[in-house]
Design a protein around this motif. Sequence first.
Motif, PDB file in Angstrom:
ATOM      1  N   ALA A  79     -17.921  36.166   1.500  1.00  0.00           N
ATOM      2  CA  ALA A  79     -18.310  35.875   0.320  1.00  0.00           C
ATOM      3  C   ALA A  79     -17.672  36.855  -0.809  1.00  0.00           C
ATOM      4  N   THR A  80     -17.101  36.546  -1.786  1.00  0.00           N
ATOM      5  CA  THR A  80     -16.666  37.258  -2.929  1.00  0.00           C
ATOM      6  C   THR A  80     -16.567  36.338  -4.184  1.00  0.00           C
ATOM      7  N   ALA A  81     -16.816  37.117  -5.335  1.00  0.00           N
ATOM      8  CA  ALA A  81     -16.495  36.799  -6.680  1.00  0.00           C
ATOM      9  C   ALA A  81     -15.272  36.629  -7.057  1.00  0.00           C
ATOM     10  N   LEU A  82     -14.290  36.696  -6.106  1.00  0.00           N
ATOM     11  CA  LEU A  82     -12.721  36.602  -6.521  1.00  0.00           C
ATOM     12  C   LEU A  82     -12.469  35.084  -6.432  1.00  0.00           C
ATOM     13  N   PRO A  83     -11.940  34.723  -7.547  1.00  0.00           N
ATOM     14  CA  PRO A  83     -11.278  33.288  -7.468  1.00  0.00           C
ATOM     15  C   PRO A  83     -10.218  33.187  -6.551  1.00  0.00           C
ATOM     16  N   PRO A  84      -9.771  31.828  -5.983  1.00  0.00           N
ATOM     17  CA  PRO A  84      -8.864  31.832  -5.092  1.00  0.00           C
ATOM     18  C   PRO A  84      -7.699  32.624  -5.022  1.00  0.00           C
ATOM     19  N   GLU A  85      -6.967  32.426  -6.331  1.00  0.00           N
ATOM     20  CA  GLU A  85      -5.558  32.959  -6.439  1.00  0.00           C
ATOM     21  C   GLU A  85      -5.874  34.612  -6.287  1.00  0.00           C
ATOM     22  N   CYS A  86      -6.777  35.397  -6.464  1.00  0.00           N
ATOM     23  CA  CYS A  86      -7.110  36.685  -6.493  1.00  0.00           C
ATOM     24  C   CYS A  86      -7.463  36.984  -4.974  1.00  0.00           C
ATOM     25  N   LEU A  87      -8.025  36.254  -4.367  1.00  0.00           N
ATOM     26  CA  LEU A  87      -8.684  36.462  -3.205  1.00  0.00           C
ATOM     27  C   LEU A  87      -7.177  36.326  -2.321  1.00  0.00           C
ATOM     28  N   LEU A  88      -6.335  35.629  -2.494  1.00  0.00           N
ATOM     29  CA  LEU A  88      -4.891  35.351  -1.750  1.00  0.00           C
ATOM     30  C   LEU A  88      -4.122  36.697  -1.960  1.00  0.00           C
ATOM     31  N   GLU A  89      -4.303  37.062  -3.217  1.00  0.00           N
ATOM     32  CA  GLU A  89      -3.489  38.154  -3.369  1.00  0.00           C
ATOM     33  C   GLU A  89      -4.013  39.455  -2.658  1.00  0.00           C
ATOM     34  N   ARG A  90      -5.280  39.564  -2.658  1.00  0.00           N
ATOM     35  CA  ARG A  90      -5.831  40.739  -1.607  1.00  0.00           C
ATOM     36  C   ARG A  90      -5.645  40.419  -0.390  1.00  0.00           C
ATOM     37  N   LEU A  91      -5.779  39.139   0.186  1.00  0.00           N
ATOM     38  CA  LEU A  91      -5.483  38.954   1.494  1.00  0.00           C
ATOM     39  C   LEU A  91      -3.949  39.411   1.958  1.00  0.00           C
ATOM     40  N   GLN A  92      -2.874  39.173   1.036  1.00  0.00           N
ATOM     41  CA  GLN A  92      -1.600  39.333   1.205  1.00  0.00           C
ATOM     42  C   GLN A  92      -1.407  40.856   1.304  1.00  0.00           C
ATOM     43  N   HIS A  93      -2.158  41.445   0.266  1.00  0.00           N
ATOM     44  CA  HIS A  93      -2.280  43.094   0.112  1.00  0.00           C
ATOM     45  C   HIS A  93      -2.662  43.662   1.564  1.00  0.00           C
ATOM     46  N   ILE A  94      -3.552  43.308   2.146  1.00  0.00           N
ATOM     47  CA  ILE A  94      -3.993  43.772   3.539  1.00  0.00           C
ATOM     48  C   ILE A  94      -2.999  43.322   4.662  1.00  0.00           C
ATOM     49  N   GLU A  95      -2.477  42.278   4.515  1.00  0.00           N
ATOM     50  CA  GLU A  95      -1.494  41.861   5.528  1.00  0.00           C
ATOM     51  C   GLU A  95      -0.262  42.910   5.418  1.00  0.00           C
ATOM     52  N   GLY A  96       0.107  43.005   4.119  1.00  0.00           N
ATOM     53  CA  GLY A  96       1.133  43.978   3.967  1.00  0.00           C
ATOM     54  C   GLY A  96       0.909  45.429   4.362  1.00  0.00           C
ATOM     55  N   ALA A  97      -0.398  45.904   4.228  1.00  0.00           N
ATOM     56  CA  ALA A  97      -0.920  47.256   4.789  1.00  0.00           C
ATOM     57  C   ALA A  97      -0.593  47.114   6.376  1.00  0.00           C
ATOM     58  N   TYR A  98      -0.703  46.050   7.101  1.00  0.00           N
ATOM     59  CA  TYR A  98      -0.759  45.946   8.345  1.00  0.00           C
ATOM     60  C   TYR A  98       0.727  46.036   8.882  1.00  0.00           C
ATOM     61  N   GLY A  99       1.680  45.726   8.051  1.00  0.00           N
ATOM     62  CA  GLY A  99       3.173  45.541   8.364  1.00  0.00           C
ATOM     63  C   GLY A  99       3.745  44.151   8.167  1.00  0.00           C
ATOM     64  N   ARG A 100       2.903  43.216   7.459  1.00  0.00           N
ATOM     65  CA  ARG A 100       3.427  41.936   7.505  1.00  0.00           C
ATOM     66  C   ARG A 100       4.606  41.742   6.393  1.00  0.00           C
ATOM     67  N   ARG A 101       5.553  41.275   6.836  1.00  0.00           N
ATOM     68  CA  ARG A 101       6.771  40.932   5.778  1.00  0.00           C
ATOM     69  C   ARG A 101       6.774  39.530   5.652  1.00  0.00           C
ATOM     70  N   ARG A 102       6.927  39.050   4.405  1.00  0.00           N
ATOM     71  CA  ARG A 102       7.249  37.453   4.435  1.00  0.00           C
ATOM     72  C   ARG A 102       8.374  37.060   3.924  1.00  0.00           C
ATOM     73  N   ARG A 103       9.203  37.301   4.991  1.00  0.00           N
ATOM     74  CA  ARG A 103      10.679  36.896   4.986  1.00  0.00           C
ATOM     75  C   ARG A 103      10.858  36.687   6.454  1.00  0.00           C
ATOM     76  N   GLY A 104      12.091  36.071   6.544  1.00  0.00           N
ATOM     77  CA  GLY A 104      12.545  35.621   7.781  1.00  0.00           C
ATOM     78  C   GLY A 104      12.119  34.331   8.522  1.00  0.00           C
ATOM     79  N   GLN A 105      12.086  34.301   9.793  1.00  0.00           N
ATOM     80  CA  GLN A 105      11.836  33.074  10.363  1.00  0.00           C
ATOM     81  C   GLN A 105      10.301  32.776  10.294  1.00  0.00           C
ATOM     82  N   ARG A 106      10.068  31.310   9.838  1.00  0.00           N
ATOM     83  CA  ARG A 106       8.616  30.830   9.872  1.00  0.00           C
ATOM     84  C   ARG A 106       8.168  30.884  10.941  1.00  0.00           C
ATOM     85  N   TRP A 107       6.624  31.289  11.073  1.00  0.00           N
ATOM     86  CA  TRP A 107       5.958  31.152  12.233  1.00  0.00           C
ATOM     87  C   TRP A 107       6.426  32.122  13.409  1.00  0.00           C
TER      88      TRP A 107
END
Length: 176
Positions: A79-107
């Motif tokens: 549950a959050t008051a964040l609209p979808p695009e803001c939630l996505l941004e927050r989730l991607q920030h968490i992924e990045g903090a764990y070392g996720r890089r959005r480049r290279g091979q898909r899957w």
Amino acid sequence: MAGSARISERLAKRPHRYLIALGSNMRHARLGSPRAVIAAALEELGRAGITVLAAAPVIASAPLGPSRRRYANSAALIATALPPECLLERLQHIEGAYGRRRRGQRWGARVLDLDVVLWSAGAWASRPLTIPHPRYRERTFVLAPATRIAPRWRDPVTGFTVRQLYARLTRSNPLP
């Protein structure tokens, strides 16, 4: 004020529920196994101001695409008051903090993957986010954990519940 800005402002004023899929198939240097990464990510959501209402038990699943490592998967009802695009941004920030890089091979292999699957306000489509997640109806590793925490949540596109979608996908002769 632009139309999309008005919508975002209105959405930000009331809490929404989201169904989030979590996945990991790489060890984290500090946290350890993919199961431990998922547990830590659930805690991280709370630190990011997102209320975790329920979390499904972690399951193991075969990799999708070229990765050879098995995945640990779960789902969380948040549950959050964040609209979808803001939630996505927050989730991607968490992924990045764990070392996720959005480049290279898909899957490919990744330490953490967080996907918005469903949203209590229905459907959403704005680059780069589409809700419901376009492929979740075809993925047992999303539907199996989701049935544990949100079995009666209805897909706004098909009208089927999460439990019904899972049953259709896993029966011996899957329905179209």
